[in-house]
Design an enzyme around this catalytic site. Sequence first.
Site, PDB file in Angstrom:
ATOM      1  N   ASP A 157     -19.740 -20.270 -35.934  1.00  0.00           N
ATOM      2  CA  ASP A 157     -19.917 -20.305 -36.931  1.00  0.00           C
ATOM      3  C   ASP A 157     -21.698 -18.945 -36.797  1.00  0.00           C
ATOM      4  O   ASP A 157     -22.573 -19.790 -36.040  1.00  0.00           O
ATOM      5  CB  ASP A 157     -21.170 -21.112 -38.017  1.00  0.00           C
ATOM      6  CG  ASP A 157     -20.959 -20.701 -39.125  1.00  0.00           C
ATOM      7  OD1 ASP A 157     -20.791 -19.713 -39.763  1.00  0.00           O
ATOM      8  OD2 ASP A 157     -22.081 -21.913 -39.705  1.00  0.00           O
ATOM      9  N   ASP A 355     -20.114 -12.633 -41.304  1.00  0.00           N
ATOM     10  CA  ASP A 355     -20.386 -13.907 -41.307  1.00  0.00           C
ATOM     11  C   ASP A 355     -18.709 -13.905 -40.725  1.00  0.00           C
ATOM     12  O   ASP A 355     -17.861 -14.316 -41.489  1.00  0.00           O
ATOM     13  CB  ASP A 355     -20.746 -14.267 -42.596  1.00  0.00           C
ATOM     14  CG  ASP A 355     -20.971 -15.680 -42.374  1.00  0.00           C
ATOM     15  OD1 ASP A 355     -21.148 -16.641 -41.590  1.00  0.00           O
ATOM     16  OD2 ASP A 355     -20.353 -16.487 -44.280  1.00  0.00           O
TER      17      ASP A 355
END
Length: 471
Positions: A157, A355
């Site tokens: 992440d 992202d």
Amino acid sequence: MGVWEARNSTMASVPKLLALLFFCSCHSLTAHAGDDQSYKFLSLDSLKSDAVCSEPKAFPLSGGATLPLYHRHGPCSPLTDKKMPTLEELLRRDQLRAAYIQRKFSGGDAKGGAGDDGQQSDATTVPTTLGTYLDTLQYVIPVSLGSPAMNQTMFIDTGSDVSWVQCKPCSQCHSQADPLFDPSSSSTYSPFSCSSATCTQLGQEGNGCSNSQCQYIVRYGDGSSTTGTYSSDTLVLGSNNVTNFQFGCSHMESGFLLDDQTDGLMGLGGGAQSLVSQTARTFGTAFSYCLPPTSSSSGFLTLGAGTGGSGFVTTPMLRSIRVPTFYGVRLVAIRVGGRQLLIPPWGFSAGTIMDSGTIITRLPRTAYSALSFAFRAAMRGYLPAPPNGILTTCFDFRGQNNVTIPTVALVFSGGAVVNLDASGILLDDCLAFAGNNDDRSLGIIGNVQQRTFEVLYDVGGSSVGFRAGAC
């Protein structure tokens, strides 16, 4: 970049502006279907996943440590739960994550956002809840931890800094494919003391002391949390050992984490606790990954990625002092069918971040409206279909095995043109983009649009690169 300046003073009326954008989009789509710069001939079956894991088709150009990367629900994944959530559920979770990230950058000031000008404002407020929604995280890597090494399957992440794994004893944890990490069985495990500089550095993620050992807590935007002892141990990345790797040894979880099967999370953000920051002395400050086109294929994660390789187009990386986790870029234009859409500069002024955990790219309202009109104009030979959640530009492909779609390219500052793979344009018969409610909300380049590219984050060199066809 970011919410840096007034945006509405020169805004045209919405109907007039949309008519202008529609006209420019239609005018731009005059190229012949055989022009590779304008159209893609696409087999719909190519966007579907198989039940068998396929070998990677390409590899990083160079790097210090390279690991395979898998879709969590695909046949390549070490996890035993292969059931894919419905698209409706994925989009619902994705909207929650995107909204949470956007709130972190919307402090009501004129200088915040991804890649601000280095100034901070006393008026800015950042949510105290850390992390983001976990249910949208889709990609995992295999690592090992401890001495002797114990296998762990972890999410990646770029929107998180603190890494953690579930540990024994665990008073409230979810079941996982691998055995729980047992710190008592590792000869190199060491908890941090409460007085250590590392413990102090945790800041809001610090959670006091227990038996003179530093405690951490990470609260996620969906209400989930993980808490335990902040520790260090040897991390094994392929054939490379990282000594004294700092991570959270999780002894208790709450919320949606209890429904998961992964062993933990590997933070790739820009903060001091992330894997990238911790391994900078060993591998340097550049990393890259390639997200595969379908869940049945594999990609890779590379630490110490080469920054001088050919095949990359690059754009400056922008950072925010008050939200240092995220990596910002400046999106300046969009091309459909090889022609650039007429989107005014203020249409991108809210800023954009990369992202890995957000699924669908979010665009400011004006930019998305232009893209949607242009794409529909190029697809006028196909019947429209009702919206599917946040996906509002959809088509009826029933009875079709092959379709012709216009190319879509994202243009970034510095001249980087990223021509999206077909798997990054359509998702379940819809244009795989969503529009923000206004032009003031942060844009997010999601993982669908990143598919098949080696995305290079050269943190030390302050640039983001894209290499097509990398996996």
